[in-house]
Design a protein around this motif. Structure first.
Motif, short mmCIF file in Angstrom:
data_model
loop_
_atom_site.label_atom_id
_atom_site.label_comp_id
_atom_site.label_asym_id
_atom_site.label_seq_id
_atom_site.Cartn_x
_atom_site.Cartn_y
_atom_site.Cartn_z
N CYS A 351 74.21 44.87 -21.14
CA CYS A 351 73.33 45.29 -20.06
C CYS A 351 71.55 45.83 -20.65
O CYS A 351 72.07 46.33 -22.43
CB CYS A 351 73.12 46.36 -19.63
N ILE A 353 69.19 48.18 -21.25
CA ILE A 353 69.05 49.69 -21.25
C ILE A 353 67.46 50.37 -21.26
O ILE A 353 66.52 49.93 -22.55
CB ILE A 353 69.87 50.98 -22.06
N ILE A 487 70.90 55.07 -14.75
CA ILE A 487 72.55 55.60 -15.86
C ILE A 487 72.72 57.22 -15.44
O ILE A 487 74.01 57.27 -15.13
CB ILE A 487 71.99 55.64 -17.09
N TYR A 536 66.63 57.10 -17.05
CA TYR A 536 67.09 55.96 -17.92
C TYR A 536 67.69 54.85 -16.93
O TYR A 536 68.28 55.49 -15.57
CB TYR A 536 67.73 56.08 -19.05
N GLY A 538 69.34 50.33 -15.97
CA GLY A 538 70.24 49.78 -16.65
C GLY A 538 70.37 48.85 -15.82
O GLY A 538 70.54 49.18 -14.54
N PHE A 540 72.64 45.16 -15.31
CA PHE A 540 73.32 44.89 -15.73
C PHE A 540 73.57 43.57 -15.75
O PHE A 540 72.90 42.70 -14.94
CB PHE A 540 75.14 45.78 -15.02
#
Length: 642
Positions: A351, A353, A487, A536, A538, A540
């Motif tokens: 993933c 980030i 996140i 943050y 992500g 994925f």
């Protein structure tokens, strides 16, 4: 509002973001609102808090954005696929075996391929190559003599010689013939070298897959032999005394198959071709059903292009039982089964980030709209509309009038009738009206068509420190949906609807298609940015293709990588096994034929010239020279604090 109040729960966050639906058992939302990772679903005692991973990344001095690889997930997926095939074969009393291969084109990163080879040795799980460079790679890596190496793609003489080198090394390398002329070349070289090849033929199926890659099948498919060419291939090999070299039938109807019916249809047709070839005197050992095992990117378990309406278990059952049924009806042996399920193996383990750098809003910078002497009546009328807003107002009429005044004001400005300050007032008042209309219609049973775009028009754009073209190429190129979630803070109500934009200077550098609940929307609920608190997100399921398809747009280059392994004895259940540095500025400049050392010298010479002229002090000149050289050796992405 207290974000952790009873007005919002983790269960509601799951309903919005669907983490468990697309997470494959590896990702879910923890009670603290953070993404949690279960690297091996068979051992749920190991739970990794993703926020703790990010904290350790910062402690290691690694800059975001980063690619985070969970190698245990990669290993788990290899084991899962092989175990399901083995168990299903036993249950079905199928007499053949499963010998899968990983197609390295899906993710050629050395760490990924080595991990797959390592865990795959227990299952005799092999590799597939589709180009000369990939063939050179698998020659070095796939040293298990009991596993297969499948060679697809178009081939030249050098390719054939490399394949026969593999045979000389005792490897089970199957050259799959994609066009008839390749067969002639392979037979010629094998006789010249005195090395018997293992040969496969790829059938050009009449069955087509369903999804973005359905053109991989059918009569207009790029690869494969027609039925007539397959018969001619078999007869030519018999003429050359090499019929025993024909070992494999291969077919492929597309990547990311969305509908299980296409799998059933392909197995039925492919099984019949295998059976007929066996009856013709060509007892093939293997049937390679190709790739296609899909990933549920959007969590809807449907036939949408970013989903699939079946599980891995159902896919395997249809392959095994479908082939068994055809073979039993035709009275031929069950072949060994091969599949090339690269997407299903790699997607979950990786993933991206990144950190949100800021918010862009159409109505973020209003001006004082108080009355001024001598102002134009357009301003007065717009102010009056904004101030008389109440529940009895005809909302549709208000929207129409405000929109008309805004357009007329812009025309008036162009004709020098309105001043820039007056236009700014009208714009500010217009957005105030739109926000109040949005609030009103949020609770209405019916929303007029013209006002249905308000949510998008008033939504924010969150500026992300990454490049879509480098790290999520498919979202731009083919509108592939990738799950995007915060996140942390998912135990708080998300109060900002937004799309995402990257830091490239290209208007296509954006993500504006998301899965919310079970619907595809152009905005994603996110949390309000807090001062001095990093936020943050992500991206994925990027382990398949996205890792290796990124380009050099704006010279951003590859991301830093962090490799995570689970470790039960660690308080956080993980450790960072390796950090792979991403591209520096001088790396990407060198790729584009620049000479960073010469550039640094040229800039130093220009600075020295200004020092000599007295425009820059000597100490300042040294600092500027050092700064330029530090930027050359630095990361290409924006620097952020924790």
């Amino acid at each position: 509002m207290d974000g952790t109040s009873q007005e919002w729960s983790v269960e509601e966050a799951e309903r919005v973001y669907g983490v468990s639906r697309w997470g494959g058992g590896y990702f879910h939302i923890g009670e603290n609102g953070n993404i949690k990772v279960t690297p091996n679903p068979s051992d749920p005692s190991i739970q990794i808090d993703f926020k703790a991973v990010i904290d350790e990344i910062h402690q290691e001095g690694v800059q975001l954005p980063v690619v985070v690889r969970f190698h245990d997930i990669l290993r788990s997926q290899v084991a899962n696929l092989n175990t399901i095939f083995r168990n299903t074969i036993a249950e079905a009393e199928y007499s053949g075996e499963y010998q899968g291969v990983y197609p390295v084109k899906v993710n050629q990163m050395r760490e990924v391929v080595e991990e797959i080879v390592d865990v795959g040795e227990h299952y005799n799980y092999g590799l597939e190559a589709g180009s000369k460079a990939e063939l050179i790679t698998v020659l070095a890596l796939n040293t298990n003599e009991d596993s297969l190496t499948i060679l697809n793609g178009y081939k030249d003489e050098e390719f054939m010689r490399l394949a026969l080198l593999g045979r000389k090394l005792g490897r089970r390398m199957v050259v799959v013939v994609e066009k008839y002329s390749e067969l002639l070349l392979l037979v010629k070289i094998s006789k010249e070298l005195g090395i018997e090849p293992l040969i496969g033929v790829r059938a050009k199926m009449t069955v087509k897959g369903r999804g973005k890659w359905e053109s991989s099948g059918g009569e207009r498919a790029k690869f494969g032999l027609s039925f007539a060419e397959i018969i001619n291939t078999a007869r030519y090999l018999k003429e050359q005394g090499m019929a025993h070299c024909l070992k494999l039938l291969h077919f492929h109807i597309g990547s990311q198959l969305t509908d299980i019916r296409s799998v059933k249809e392909a197995i039925s047709e492919g099984g019949r071709i295998y059976a007929e070839m066996h009856k013709m005197g060509f007892p093939l050992d293997y049937v390679d059903v190709g790739g296609g095992l899909g990933i549920d990117y959007d969590g809807t378990a449907s036939t949408s292009e970013s989903s699939r309406n079946y599980s891995m278990q159902e896919y395997v059952a249809d392959v095994v039982y479908g082939m068994k049924e055809v073979c039993d009806l035709e009275g031929v042996p069950h072949p060994n089964l091969v599949s090339e399920s690269g997407r299903a193996i790699t997607a979950h383990h990786s993933c991206v980030i990144t950190q949100i750098m800021g918010e862009i809003r159409s109505n973020s910078a209003g001006v004082d709209t108080s009355e001024a002497e001598g102002e134009h009546y357009f301003v007065k009328n717009m102010r009056e509309m904004a101030s008389t807003f109440d529940q009895q107002t005809n909302m549709q009429e208000l929207y129409n009038d405000a929109s008309q005044y805004k357009e007329q004001a812009l025309d008036a400005f162009k004709l020098r009738v309105l001043s820039l300050e007056e236009l700014a007032k009208i714009e500010t008042l217009y957005w105030e009206i739109m926000e109040r209309l949005q609030e009103y219609y949020a609770h209405a049973d019916y929303v007029p068509e013209e006002l249905q775009e308000l949510d998008y028009s008033l939504s924010s754009q969150y500026l992300c420190n990454f490049s879509v073209f480098q790290s999520a190429a498919d979202t731009w190129a083919i509108d592939q949906l990738l799950p995007v979630v915060p996140i942390s803070r998912m135990n708080e109500r998300p109060d900002v609807n937004c799309s995402l934009v990257d830091i490239t200077c290209d208007s296509d550098g954006k993500i504006d298609q998301f899965t919310v609940g079970r619907e595809i929307t152009d905005v994603l609920p996110m949390h309000k940015l807090q001062p001095n608190e990093p936020y943050y997100i992500g991206l994925f399921l990027t382990g398949a293709y996205q890792d290796v398809m990124g380009d050099m747009h704006n010279l951003f280059g590859r991301l830093n990588e962090v490799h995570i392994f689970s470790y039960d004895d660690d308080p956080e259940d993980f450790y960072i096994e390796e950090v792979v540095k991403g591209s520096s500025v001088e790396d990407v400049l060198s790729i584009m034929q620049y000479n960073p050392k010469a550039m640094a010298y040229d800039v130093k010479r220009l600075i020295d010239k200004q020092v000599s002229a007295g425009n820059i002090k000597p100490r300042e000149g040294v600092r500027w020279t050092d700064f330029y050289e530090a930027c050359l050796s630095g990361y290409t992405y924006l620097k952020t604090g924790k």
